[in-house]
Design an enzyme around this catalytic site. Structure first.
Site, PDB file in Angstrom:
ATOM      1  N   PRO A 210       0.847  -1.203   0.000  1.00  0.00           N
ATOM      2  CA  PRO A 210       0.000   0.000   0.000  1.00  0.00           C
ATOM      3  C   PRO A 210       0.878   1.247   0.000  1.00  0.00           C
ATOM      4  CG  PRO A 210       0.020  -1.011   2.174  1.00  0.00           C
ATOM      5  CD  PRO A 210       0.759  -1.945   1.253  1.00  0.00           C
ATOM      6  N   HIS A 211       0.419   2.267  -0.707  1.00  0.00           N
ATOM      7  CA  HIS A 211       1.227   3.484  -0.806  1.00  0.00           C
ATOM      8  C   HIS A 211       0.356   4.655  -1.218  1.00  0.00           C
ATOM      9  CE1 HIS A 211       1.125   1.625  -4.789  1.00  0.00           C
ATOM     10  NE2 HIS A 211       1.200   2.844  -5.282  1.00  0.00           N
TER      11      HIS A 211
END
Length: 149
Positions: free
Chosen positions: A66-67
């Protein structure tokens, strides 16, 4: 970009208790907040969830990345979380996730996160590397496994 330059042992959690994707995001974001990487946990997680809604960051092999680029991020960093329990994640291989590599990038930052994503994705293709990170029982071992690339 050298991964070890944005990874700190303080941003590694090996006993995450989250059982849902969004809870895991909050747990890692709280780690970022405690270590002065972000200014606002809720705002940053909302940006990560918005990005996640576009396309799942579950890359397979029990791993997710996730980013988000976010105005709440002070400096580019990675947090690593190993979950005590697998979580449903909508991964490309439809398998649950056990390890998260959360990348925080300032909103006005360059595309460093794309280079980081590329390096991580290539490294995760190595079965021995995946086994090592899944077997990590302490932050030092995880840090050393990640520091080498």
């Amino acid at each position: 970009m050298d991964i070890s330059s944005i990874l700190d042992k303080k941003n590694i959690i090996l006993a995450m208790q989250s059982k849902e994707k969004s809870d895991a995001f909050f747990e890692l974001a709280q780690c970022f907040k405690e270590n002065n990487i972000i200014t606002d946990v809720k705002g940053y997680v909302e940006d990560v969830l918005k990005r996640e809604a576009e396309f799942s960051t579950g890359i397979g092999y029990g791993i997710a990345i996730p980013h988000a680029k976010s105005k709440y991020v002070k400096t580019t960093a990675i947090a690593v979380g190993k979950l005590a329990h697998n979580i449903v994640y909508d991964s490309i291989d439809n398998e649950p996730v056990r390890i998260l590599f959360m990348i925080a990038v300032p909103e006005n930052g360059n595309d460093a996160h794309l280079k980081i994503l590329n390096k991580l994705a290539r490294k995760f293709m190595d079965e021995n590397f995946r086994k090592n990170i899944l077997a990590a029982e302490n932050e030092d071992f995880m840090f050393e496994a990640l520091r080498i690339f």
